[in-house]
Design a protein around this motif. Structure first.
Motif, PDB file in Angstrom:
ATOM      1  N   LEU A   1     -29.474 -21.036 -33.997  1.00 23.70           N
ATOM      2  CA  LEU A   1     -28.149 -20.451 -33.822  1.00 23.70           C
ATOM      3  C   LEU A   1     -27.872 -19.501 -34.993  1.00 23.70           C
ATOM      4  N   GLN A   2     -27.221 -18.378 -34.683  1.00 25.03           N
ATOM      5  CA  GLN A   2     -26.901 -17.395 -35.708  1.00 25.03           C
ATOM      6  C   GLN A   2     -25.500 -16.854 -35.495  1.00 25.03           C
TER       7      GLN A   2
ATOM      8  N   CYS B   1     -21.809 -16.436 -31.774  1.00 28.97           N
ATOM      9  CA  CYS B   1     -22.993 -17.227 -32.084  1.00 28.97           C
ATOM     10  C   CYS B   1     -24.081 -16.867 -31.071  1.00 28.97           C
ATOM     11  N   THR B   2     -25.190 -16.377 -31.561  1.00 30.94           N
ATOM     12  CA  THR B   2     -26.329 -16.045 -30.705  1.00 30.94           C
ATOM     13  C   THR B   2     -27.328 -17.185 -30.745  1.00 30.94           C
TER      14      THR B   2
ATOM     15  N   GLN C   1     -24.899 -16.123 -25.635  1.00 30.78           N
ATOM     16  CA  GLN C   1     -23.996 -16.152 -26.775  1.00 30.78           C
ATOM     17  C   GLN C   1     -22.706 -16.880 -26.417  1.00 30.78           C
ATOM     18  N   PHE C   2     -22.062 -17.450 -27.426  1.00 30.15           N
ATOM     19  CA  PHE C   2     -20.705 -17.935 -27.255  1.00 30.15           C
ATOM     20  C   PHE C   2     -19.876 -17.466 -28.443  1.00 30.15           C
TER      21      PHE C   2
ATOM     22  N   ALA D   1     -12.648 -19.662 -44.733  1.00 30.97           N
ATOM     23  CA  ALA D   1     -13.603 -20.772 -44.644  1.00 30.97           C
ATOM     24  C   ALA D   1     -15.000 -20.247 -44.345  1.00 30.97           C
ATOM     25  N   MET D   2     -15.967 -21.136 -44.476  1.00 30.57           N
ATOM     26  CA  MET D   2     -17.294 -20.903 -43.909  1.00 30.57           C
ATOM     27  C   MET D   2     -17.249 -21.387 -42.476  1.00 30.57           C
ATOM     28  N   TYR D   3     -17.638 -20.533 -41.554  1.00 30.58           N
ATOM     29  CA  TYR D   3     -17.605 -20.867 -40.141  1.00 30.58           C
ATOM     30  C   TYR D   3     -19.027 -21.080 -39.623  1.00 30.58           C
ATOM     31  N   TYR D   4     -19.195 -22.200 -38.903  1.00 31.20           N
ATOM     32  CA  TYR D   4     -20.499 -22.563 -38.363  1.00 31.20           C
ATOM     33  C   TYR D   4     -20.434 -22.698 -36.845  1.00 31.20           C
ATOM     34  N   CYS D   5     -21.532 -22.355 -36.179  1.00 31.90           N
ATOM     35  CA  CYS D   5     -21.700 -22.771 -34.792  1.00 31.90           C
ATOM     36  C   CYS D   5     -22.771 -23.856 -34.765  1.00 31.90           C
TER      37      CYS D   5
END
Length: 122
Positions: A4-5, A22-23, A79-80, A93-97
């Motif tokens: 995920l990226q 998020c790819t 992607q989403f 913030a740091m955002y994560y998928c």
């Protein structure tokens, strides 16, 4: 293993909409019983689950963010995406998928992106 990226702007002005994508590679976002989440971590604080889009396109959100959050997907691009409206500096913030089993409020995740830093500032 799924990769995920996250991608998107690193700086957003107050009151605007934060948009991240998020790819996903190594697996389809429509695989049965798999769900795709957004999670964030403000500076000095713990992880906060924001919301999820499941393999069938259904979405669930954290009650505290539901009024400002939308998660969508583009299956043709695998992607989403996350949209967080009316941001304030507290959304910095740091955002994560992340990916895990389907749940309305997942707490366990099998794969994560590297994360992307988003700062809300004028």
């Amino acid at each position: 293993q799924v990769q995920l990226q996250e991608s998107g702007p690193g700086l957003v002005k107050p009151s605007q909409t934060l948009s991240l994508t998020c790819t996903v590679s190594g697996g389809s976002i429509t695989i049965s019983y798999v769900a795709w989440s957004w999670i964030r971590q403000p500076p000095g604080k713990g992880l906060e689950w924001m919301g999820v889009i499941a393999y069938d396109g259904s979405t669930y959100y954290s009650p505290s963010l539901k009024s400002r959050t939308s998660i969508s997907r583009d299956t043709s691009k695998n992607q989403f995406s996350l949209q967080l409206r009316s941001v304030t500096p507290e959304d910095t913030a740091m955002y994560y998928c992340a990916e895990g089993a389907t749940s309305k409020a997942p707490t366990r995740f099998d794969d994560w992106g590297q994360g992307t830093q988003v700062t809300v500032s004028s």
